[in-house]
Each structure stands twice: as C-alpha cells, then as structure tokens.
Write a protein that holds these residues in place. Structure first.
Motif, short mmCIF file in Angstrom:
data_model
loop_
_atom_site.label_atom_id
_atom_site.label_comp_id
_atom_site.label_asym_id
_atom_site.label_seq_id
_atom_site.Cartn_x
_atom_site.Cartn_y
_atom_site.Cartn_z
N LYS A 202 11.47 21.50 -29.86
CA LYS A 202 11.10 19.79 -29.51
C LYS A 202 11.99 19.50 -30.90
O LYS A 202 12.74 18.19 -30.84
CB LYS A 202 9.52 19.44 -31.05
CG LYS A 202 9.14 18.01 -30.41
CD LYS A 202 7.74 17.98 -30.93
CE LYS A 202 8.14 16.29 -31.18
NZ LYS A 202 6.68 15.68 -31.57
N ALA A 203 12.22 19.89 -32.12
CA ALA A 203 13.40 19.37 -33.10
C ALA A 203 14.73 20.00 -32.55
O ALA A 203 15.00 18.66 -32.78
CB ALA A 203 13.28 20.51 -34.32
N GLU A 207 17.11 16.45 -31.58
CA GLU A 207 18.84 16.91 -32.01
C GLU A 207 19.70 16.28 -31.48
O GLU A 207 20.84 16.22 -30.89
CB GLU A 207 18.77 18.60 -32.38
CG GLU A 207 19.82 18.16 -33.40
CD GLU A 207 20.44 19.97 -33.82
OE1 GLU A 207 21.71 19.93 -34.57
OE2 GLU A 207 19.56 20.62 -33.43
#
Length: 331
Positions: A202-203, A207
C-alpha cells in the motif's frame, strides 16, 4: 501526439494451465491472487503442472502489456517500455508485441540484457477463477534506463501497472516517468493490478500515485484493501482525491466511472465465464482506447465491458484483432 498510450510494466511470458482446487491446496497456493515466486519454486511448479495437467497455452503477458495490446488492437497507437532477456522467451515476447502493432525498443534492450525473461504461471480452476504465480526474472530489474523518454514525451497517456511496486528499481522508474510526463503535459493512468498489491504494498502504491493521477483503475476488492473501508461508497470517497477519474470494476455487477461531480454506472454483460485471466487488463485497455479517441464515459465503459466479457469466454488474456474490431463496431 505520436502515441495514444505509452505503457510501462512487467514483461512476462504466460503459461496457462487448467487446474483443480485440490492442486492449489496441495501446493499451498493462495487462490485468486498473484504471488511472486523464485526460480527454484517456478521450476518445481512448472514440472508439476506439466505432469498433472499439460500446458494449455503460451502467450505474451504482463498486466500493462495486455492493456496496451488491447489499445493497439482496437486501433490506437501504442508504445510499451519493459525489460526482457536475450533468450528465446525474450525473442518470443518481443515478436508477440510487434505482431500486435505495439512499438517497443526491445531489440535494443535485449541485446544487452543477460539473465532470464520473466514468466507467469496462470492456473485456472473450474469456477473460471485465475490464480497466478510469477517468477519476475529480469523484469524485476526494470529501471529508468529502459524508459525511452522521447516516446513518453510524445504520448497522450502514461499507463502504469501496480505490479511494478514490488521492485525498488521499477518503483523508482515509475516516479521518474511520472515526473517526465507531468513536465510534458502527458496524462497518467494507473491500475492497482491485484488485491495483493493493494494489501501488502500500500505504501509503495501511494508513493506511485503521489498527489493523484488522471485515471485510476481498480476492482472492488482492491479498493477495499487499499482504503481499509468496508463499503463501496466509503472506498470511493477515500479514493476520489487520488484520481480525476476513478474506474472501479464490480465483476458481475458491471463497473462505476466516478468523476468529481458524477458517477456513471456501466452495465455488466451477462455471460458465463470460462477464464477470468486478463479481464481487468482488457477493461482498462478498452477504456483507455475510448478515452483517447474522445468517447464519453458511458461509451468507453460499454466498450470496456463488452471487451472484458469477450476475454473471459476464451483461454488467455488477449483477443484477435478482428474480435476487437467487431466489439468496436457494436458500440
């Protein structure tokens, strides 16, 4: 612009097998998702699949590549940036894209690329669900060096697959492509690609999305996984700030195209699926074709829905050009 859509993504040769649920359970394979595996696991699984079921089909694959091929087969002008090795699979992959009318620079990339071309084992169960185990090979090394900036600058849209999030170098290439696109007025579209990407990366996806994209594709499961929401409307509200146009596929319930001030419902095609592999890729490719040709959301969505309905009635993730043209003429 020279190109309607410029895609970047993994370059994978698909090997498709018809399997049983018992086989997936015995091998400890998580059904319905894409799972990354190493070369040793790939070799073991390939031998087991060939012995138990036999190879159904070999074809060029990769999520964004499937979508780019669809754009091209409908009549759009496309370019695909990816990485293959200087081996038989790399040659097969390059020729497959070129035969579909997609421009690449893979002749140049292959000549200096040692290693092995990536492969994806697509396992289809009797309920038509597709499960993928992927050995990325050299495609995991896709970097900004393979972006081919001049072609990107001459495109209407940059299209990015979420699978690139799993590699640091590939994710960095997405950020660089995004920067160049913004500097030259190229719009950006992106797909989450798979629920596993939205769940475990998810991160990295956040980004890649940055402050937002022009078009974001996902299915309902991916929307829930990425946002942490449990209702469709709550997930939509969480995703809307990240996309000027949000396209959510809902399986047998059709799809939604969400803009800042309205939602358009796209009707589903009532058919019995044979193989769901490539349905999301086809939907995105058809919708992008419609978008770049000036079709309305309803028209582009209807084209995408009909194309996705066709792809799940055959084995594999791609259709012949004449089928694309027949679908286009029905709109």
């Amino acid at each position: 612009m020279k190109y309607d859509v410029y895609g970047i993504g993994n370059a994978l040769v698909d090997k498709e097998f018809e399997v049983t649920d018992d086989f997936l359970s015995a091998e400890g394979i998580e059904k319905g998702l894409m799972t990354l595996i190493d070369e040793a696991r790939h070799n073991h699984l390939l031998a087991s699949l060939k012995q138990s079921f036999g190879l159904k089909k070999r074809a060029g694959g990769g999520s964004a590549a499937n979508s780019i091929v669809a754009v091209s087969q409908f009549g759009g002008k496309t370019f695909y940036a990816c990485k293959v090795a200087n081996d038989e699979f790399g040659e097969f992959y390059m020729q497959d894209l070129h035969a579909a009318g997609v421009d690449t620079r893979l002749d140049q990339v292959r000549s200096s690329s040692e290693g092995k071309t990536g492969k994806c084992m697509v396992m289809v169960t009797p309920d038509a669900e597709r499960t993928m185990n992927t050995y990325l090979g050299i495609t995991s090394d896709f970097s900004a060096a393979e972006l081919h900036y001049e072609e990107l600058k001459q495109s209407k849209y940059l299209y990015v697959e979420g699978y690139l999030v799993t590699s640091d170098t590939s994710r960095a290439a997405v950020l660089e492509a995004r920067k160049v696109a913004q500097e030259h007025g190229v719009k950006m579209a992106m797909t989450f690609s798979d629920p596993s990407m939205a769940t475990y990366f998810k991160a990295g996806l956040a980004e890649m999305l940055g402050a937002g994209v022009d078009v974001l594709f996902c299915n309902q499961e991916e929307a829930f996984a990425f946002t942490g929401q449990q209702t469709l409307q709550a997930a939509i509200q969480s995703l809307k700030p990240l996309a000027h146009k949000l396209v959510i596929t809902l399986g047998s319930e059709g799809a939604l195209v969400v803009n800042s001030d309205n939602e358009v419902k796209i009707a589903a095609q009532k058919i019995k699926p044979l193989d769901t592999n490539g349905a999301g890729d086809m939907f995105a490719g058809a919708f992008l074709y419609g978008l770049t040709q000036g079709l309305s959301d309803v028209q582009a969505g209807t084209l995408a829905s009909r194309a996705a309905a066709q792809i799940i009635q055959v084995y594999g993730a791609r259709l012949d050009k004449h089928v694309h043209q027949a679908i286009l003429q029905s709109i």
